[in-house]
Design a protein around this motif. Structure first.
Motif, PDB file in Angstrom:
ATOM      1  N   VAL A 212       0.837  -1.203   0.000  1.00  0.00           N
ATOM      2  CA  VAL A 212       0.000   0.000   0.000  1.00  0.00           C
ATOM      3  C   VAL A 212       0.871   1.251   0.000  1.00  0.00           C
TER       4      VAL A 212
ATOM      5  N   GLU B 251      -3.379  -1.175  -4.193  1.00  0.00           N
ATOM      6  CA  GLU B 251      -4.552  -1.570  -3.422  1.00  0.00           C
ATOM      7  C   GLU B 251      -4.457  -3.065  -3.128  1.00  0.00           C
TER       8      GLU B 251
ATOM      9  N   GLY C   2      -6.963   1.330   1.403  1.00  0.00           N
ATOM     10  CA  GLY C   2      -6.290   0.507   0.411  1.00  0.00           C
ATOM     11  C   GLY C   2      -5.887  -0.871   0.887  1.00  0.00           C
TER      12      GLY C   2
END
Length: 699
Positions: free
Chosen positions: A351, A356, A377
């Motif tokens: 992240v 993501e 995320g």
């Protein structure tokens, strides 16, 4: 909990947590419904000080988010909600809620008072009886200082409350202690409604005076309290709590947008105020299958640009990718709430590199699945899986079909071929991560497992890029015929470690756990299973116990639990050996910090996260030579790899390593063992795979 039965009890975002927008009457009616339906509930009150603590303490945030009622106790938060464009109906402080709740409970329900200094709980009960003579007081208890760190006292308190069968439990010993105790114990204690009541017991007992109503209503209660206790409250009000203005800016996206938390504990969606009623109607009947733990890594903002610049230098694909991490191991690996989770540590690193990440973690079928949002995320989906031993079967339909890459904690998992085929169909790059490619046991069952592995999962490894945790794992894979292997060591996720542990008094921590300053404490944190050798650990302790003032602390549970306790009893070691079945992860640092030695006896240790944590916290580690320790402890003077239990005994009886050596090792651990290297290796494989696909499509 079925929210459909409690209309209007959805939560809305307020800064870094979620709160219930209710009136006093609505809150009390809801709590009485829970009592009548015999459904346990707990209540949390938040003010500016609690919000600031939540920003630093992700476990406290989880407790607040998961509370059945989270109420606002503070006029400044009311102002902030109004500034954001979705004002709360009412400030409901504990000192207002409790008297009204008890008034309406009189003649109907019973109450137990826990907390307060000295005889405060008893004095409060007498004051309550004067005001509400027909209210049943089920019991009172003012626990000792630091009781929440004493398992025996916690157990005794739970038993006392359970025997009293109260409908309402008031827990009054300050934030965050009361919130954490309530979260961990309210079910065991057995009260239907448990309220984190703060200083309410002292208000009721007359030990502390409340601010005049006009000051409280106008947001000046803090000033009244400051004038009464300036020395204690100066830092809180004039240093810590002034940072609230940063949070108002940080969460400014909430302005004129109402973010709702549905019954399942996840964010339903982001809507304007005019659409909020429709969202509440649409989402009100969902089941509580997921929960949100908005655990924001404090280092993300600081390091985001730095990591992205690093990625550009490394030539790693810069576009944001959708990545998955899969762990089908149904054992202690990545157990919720108790370990420095490898999959979460890797996820954070990815992240921070701008991607993501969704983690798919297998759990036994008797546990409840849930979704936990770790940070923006990054989320973990805990999936109940059918399994054979530690080998879980992944239902691939759960995975999102647009994944660019899937990082798989593989080892010798036998149910991976169908996952690999799913990835091929959906053009998802499959990357296995290997610590060992053979069973560490020698039973007939293990022979069968190794054979099935060789016929299935091994064939994937032979024809695909593989990441290995250690050089030894790489050599093992080469011996099996796997050629495309890159070493990518395990990392330590320092974001979840206690970074300010050096500021705490080590002797005070020892005292709270029942130890003396001159005790020489040996600790071990692991499953109580044969390969971890807990019974042999007790043998080692018995051999050396008279050489120094040794004490032994074991943290773990497992198949050998009863046998371990019997061995301790049979040898009269109850006074010198302490066993904790489990310690919540946010408190694990205390075990390491108060200990002198950490021992690892597993001859097949693949890596050893506990070893890494012990080094980080400055605890001297002694380990039987194995794959993991040979990597993590290499070149560290304060620690020792041994070839036998006898050598371990001799090392612990020798002079203790110097503070400089321990500090040097801790710094080396923090610098050399991060998840960045592993994340980059994974991204490089995914990037090459995507480039190959792009070339094919252009043809």
């Amino acid at each position: 909990m079925n929210w459909e039965s409690y209309e209007g009890m959805e939560k809305q975002a307020l800064l870094n947590t979620f709160v219930n927008n209710v009136t006093m009457d609505e809150a009390i009616a809801y709590l009485f419904q829970r009592i009548q339906k015999r459904e346990p509930a707990y209540v949390v009150e938040i003010n500016v000080d609690v919000v600031m603590k939540i920003e630093r303490d992700t476990y406290l945030r989880q407790i607040s988010d998961r509370a059945d009622l989270t109420l606002v106790d503070g006029q400044p938060l009311m102002w902030i909600s109004k500034f954001y464009g979705h004002p709360l109906k009412m400030k409901i402080s504990g000192s207002d809620l409790i008297p009204e709740l008890l008034r309406q409970a009189e003649g109907r329900y019973s109450v137990f008072i826990l907390g307060g200094l000295g005889d405060s709980a008893e004095k409060a009960s007498k004051a309550i009886k004067r005001h509400f003579p027909n209210l049943e007081i089920a019991g009172t208890c003012s626990p000792s200082w630091g009781f929440d760190r004493k398992p025996n006292e916690v157990r005794a308190i739970n038993e006392m409350i359970a025997e009293a069968h109260p409908d309402i439990l008031l827990a009054c010993f300050g934030c965050p202690k009361q919130e954490k105790w309530v979260y961990e114990n309210h079910i065991r204690a057995g009260a239907m409604v448990t309220i984190c009541a703060g200083a309410t017991v002292d208000f009721l007992a007359g030990n502390v005076k409340r601010a005049p109503k006009w000051m409280s209503d106008n947001g000046f209660e803090w000033l009244y309290r400051f004038f009464r206790e300036p020395k204690r409250l100066f830092r809180r009000y004039f240093i810590d709590d002034t940072k609230i203005f940063r949070l108002i800016w940080k969460y400014r996206s909430q302005k004129n947008h109402l973010i709702l938390m549905g019954d399942e504990g996840k964010i339903s969606r982001k809507v304007s105020r005019t659409a909020s009623r429709k969202v509440a109607d649409d989402d009100g009947s969902r089941n509580r299958n997921e929960s949100l733990n908005k655990n924001v890594d404090k280092t993300v903002d600081k390091n985001q640009n730095e990591h992205q610049n690093e990625n550009k230098k490394e030539g790693i694909q810069e576009r944001k990718m959708r990545l998955g991490i899969l762990c089908t191991m149904i054992n202690g690996f990545g157990r919720r709430g108790y370990y420095n989770s490898q999959e979460v540590g890797l996820g954070r690193a990815l992240v921070r590199m701008g991607h993501e990440v969704t983690i798919y973690k297998g759990i036994p079928t008797d546990e409840k699945g849930e979704i936990v949002q770790i940070e923006d995320g990054l989320k973990v989906i805990y999936l109940p899986m059918r399994h054979f031993g530690a080998h879980g079967w992944m239902q691939c339909k759960v995975m999102r079909e647009d994944l660019d890459g899937l990082f798989c904690f593989g080892d010798q998992q036998i149910f991976l071929p169908h996952v690999y085929r799913w990835c091929k169909r959906h053009h998802t790059c499959f990357v296995p991560y290997i610590g060992t490619a053979h069973s560490l046991h020698s039973s007939l069952r293990s022979v069968v497992m190794n054979t099935i592995f060789a016929l299935g999962t091994k064939q994937i490894y032979l024809n695909h890029p593989v990441l290995a945790k250690t050089g030894s794992a790489k050599e093992e894979l080469h011996e099996l015929g796997v050629r495309d292997v890159t070493v990518a060591p395990v990392g330590l996720d320092t974001a979840v470690l206690k970074q300010d542990f050096r500021e705490y008094d080590r002797n005070q921590i020892r005292k709270e756990h029942g130890f003396e300053p001159d005790d020489v404490i040996i600790c071990n944190v692991s499953r109580l299973s044969p390969e971890k050798r807990p019974l042999e650990l007790v043998e080692i302790f018995m051999h050396i116990r008279d050489k120094k003032k040794f004490r032994l602390v074991i943290v773990g549970d497992g198949d050998l639990r009863e046998e371990l306790h019997e061995k301790i009893r049979a040898n009269g070691l109850e006074d010198v050996v302490t066993v904790y079945d489990n310690v919540p992860y946010e408190k694990m640092w205390e075990i390491y910090v108060m200990s002198d030695y950490y021992l690892n006896l597993n001859k097949g240790e693949i890596f050893g996260m506990a070893i890494m944590e012990a080094v980080y916290y400055g605890t001297s580690v002694g380990a039987i030579r194995a794959l993991g320790p040979s990597v993590t402890l290499k070149g560290m003077r304060a620690h020792k790899m041994c070839d036998s239990d006898k050598e371990l005994e001799e090392w612990m009886c020798a002079p203790y390593p110097s503070a400089e050596e321990l500090e040097e090792s801790a710094k080396k651990m923090e610098e050399n063992f991060t998840w960045n290297r592993c994340a980059r290796a994974f991204l490089e494989i995914v990037k090459k795979d995507k480039n190959r696909e792009n070339k094919k499509s252009r043809r």
